[in-house]
Design an enzyme around this catalytic site. Structure first.
Site, PDB file in Angstrom:
ATOM      1  CG  ASP A  29      -1.879   1.163   1.228  1.00 22.26           C
ATOM      2  OD1 ASP A  29      -2.660   1.247   0.273  1.00 22.26           O
ATOM      3  OD2 ASP A  29      -1.860   1.995   2.156  1.00 22.26           O
ATOM      4  CB  SER A  30       0.276   4.750  -0.923  1.00 18.00           C
ATOM      5  OG  SER A  30      -0.961   4.890  -0.263  1.00 18.00           O
ATOM      6  CB  CYS A  92      -2.428   1.333  -2.922  1.00 15.28           C
ATOM      7  SG  CYS A  92      -2.549   3.048  -3.421  1.00 15.28           S
ATOM      8  CD  GLU A 171      -2.950   8.661   7.675  1.00 16.75           C
ATOM      9  OE1 GLU A 171      -2.101   9.464   8.094  1.00 16.75           O
ATOM     10  OE2 GLU A 171      -2.772   7.949   6.673  1.00 16.75           O
ATOM     11  CB  CYS A 203      -9.578   5.554  -0.712  1.00 16.44           C
ATOM     12  SG  CYS A 203      -8.188   6.098   0.327  1.00 16.44           S
ATOM     13  CG  HIS A 205      -6.790   6.164   4.652  1.00 17.48           C
ATOM     14  ND1 HIS A 205      -5.843   5.934   3.686  1.00 17.48           N
ATOM     15  CD2 HIS A 205      -6.112   6.536   5.770  1.00 17.48           C
ATOM     16  CE1 HIS A 205      -4.646   6.175   4.196  1.00 17.48           C
ATOM     17  NE2 HIS A 205      -4.772   6.527   5.453  1.00 17.48           N
TER      18      HIS A 205
END
Lengths: 301, 301
Positions: A29-30, A92, A171, A203, A205
């Site tokens: 993942d990034s 990702c 985050e 995405c 997240h």
């Protein structure tokens, strides 16, 4: 977490390992977001073990160009291939959307992205209704989800929207705040006005904000977690190719983040561990910082 | 904007140019945020011309480690030095906080960061009262502003807070929304409770949210834009060293983003131009995508 140490990773021989069912599954993942895909894979495949690479030195990919994302993705994929894995999951969405052909051309193992599984799951649930997709700027601009959906059913209308604030909200641990609700209401207004049959969380997240997004969207549109959909495909692929871990027969189930799962980051391991704790409720037992660029010349120092 | 083209930059001879007053001032930033520093420099020094480098392939720096930020910063500084500049401004607060000694060791020109100028301006205004600092995670963790303030007056108390959501809010163009107001109220609550004599905007994006931050903080605490403070120091430095542009005597004033100012990005030039338009009301006339890594081996291809 037992160790955070800076090491150069050893390179094992990839050729001899390609069809070894006892090898781990590689995930890249990034950054930290792919941990939601790791969790989905772990839940679906509790007998497997995993090697996770988060490219935290170059995160995010979602605002970067095709050629840059391709370059980063290939370096990550080669690093994990060199580590010895039986299958590679590109967690990702941006890398899956932009770089999957380049990654497949660069490595010899099977590569699973998250776009096609997410698109398939959405079409299955949405029927003939419109499908909404929320993702990074780069994923939306690539049109990858719309193309993948059109390949399955070209009559389905797709509405896409980039939601860049969702990443820092997740985050920061602000998923359950009024601020996050206001941001979600702004981003999702195009979808709440429409008759959406499914909303793709495009995405890694966004599953962290799943409850919030579900509340704002309402019950009529089920949420599709592309990571979960990809985990289903990985399970099917392992079974059909005879690559499932022998541990499955022994019934040994493992804990999230235990010491059989190895985590690598390209930078800022402590921050990764902190956000992992927030996302998974557990920090990695084994976490190392590595360099993945210039991989062809990578040596142990 | 006239051109967006991908080129490898030429390297000019830095040695012969070090004391040439007609050379441009170099500015680098992790991305687009440093345009607020460019604007401040342009306003203060309308006779000068500028070369701006935004490291958009590796943005943001604010969540990355010391060694990574140092490496990126040195590559950026060497790229601009090689381009031929008379002075280098490190617009990025994170790079200024973490990498200034490393940058100064790597190049032969004068290097101005934004931390010390911002700290000096804050101490001047705050008197004996507390100083607030808002910045990226990395800048806050470095304690660079607190150290710089302590060097001037060790009795002043400094309160710092990372505000990661401010960056995407500014880039989305959401400065003037209720969402931004709610985010600012959350981040700034520690400051509104205290008797703050000055609040330092310790990230290049934050001046875009200046009116909002000022509203939430209230009138008692003046806002310090470190970029503006740095522009004042650059003016003083040029004058004292006889490096001011000869154009100043001729009274030629220039437009923001005209074709004498050259902008380089390491990725995604179109996105940069779009955000520049949002931040400055004008997109660069000359904008090129370049590679700055492996600069020692950089060749024209």
């Amino acid at each position: 977490m037992e160790t955070i140490e800076i090491v150069k990773s050893e390179i094992r021989n990839p050729q001899s390992a390609i069809r070894n069912s006892n090898l781990p599954i590689g995930i890249f993942d990034s950054g930290v977001g792919g941990l939601t895909v790791y969790r989905a894979l772990h839940e679906r495949l509790p007998h497997e073990h995993f090697v996770y690479l988060g490219d935290t030195a170059r995160v995010p990919y979602g605002t970067k160009s095709l050629s840059t994302v391709e370059r980063y993705a290939i370096e990550n994929a080669k690093f994990l291939e060199g580590h010895g894995i039986k299958l590679l999951v590109v967690a990702c969405n941006t890398a899956s959307a932009l770089a999957l052909p380049a990654i497949r051309a660069a490595v010899r193992i099977t590569v699973v992205g998250v776009i096609d599984p997410g698109a398939r799951a959405a079409v299955e649930i949405a029927g003939a209704r419109k499908i909404g997709v929320i993702a990074t700027e780069a994923t939306v601009q690539s049109g990858a989800y719309a193309s993948a959906i059109a390949r399955i059913n070209p009559t389905i209308e797709v509405i896409e929207r980039a939601c860049p604030l969702f990443v820092p909200l997740a985050e920061e641990g602000w998923a359950d705040t009024e601020v996050a609700r206001a941001v979600a209401a702004e981003y999702l207004q195009d979808f709440t006005k429409e008759d959406i049959g499914a909303l793709v969380l495009g995405c890694t997240h966004y599953p962290i904000l799943r409850d919030l997004i579900g509340d704002v969207i309402g019950r009529s549109a089920p949420l599709i977690d592309s990571g979960e959909a990809a985990a289903g495909e990985v399970e099917a692929l392992l079974e059909s190719s005879g690559l499932s871990s022998a541990q499955a027969e022994r019934g040994t189930e493992r804990q999230l983040c235990d010491d059989l799962d190895h985590f690598y980051v390209t930078d800022a391991a402590e921050r990764f561990a902190k956000v992992a704790e927030r996302f998974l409720g557990a920090a990695p037992s084994v976490l190392e910082a590595v360099e993945v660029w210039g991989h062809d010349e990578l040596r142990t120092h």
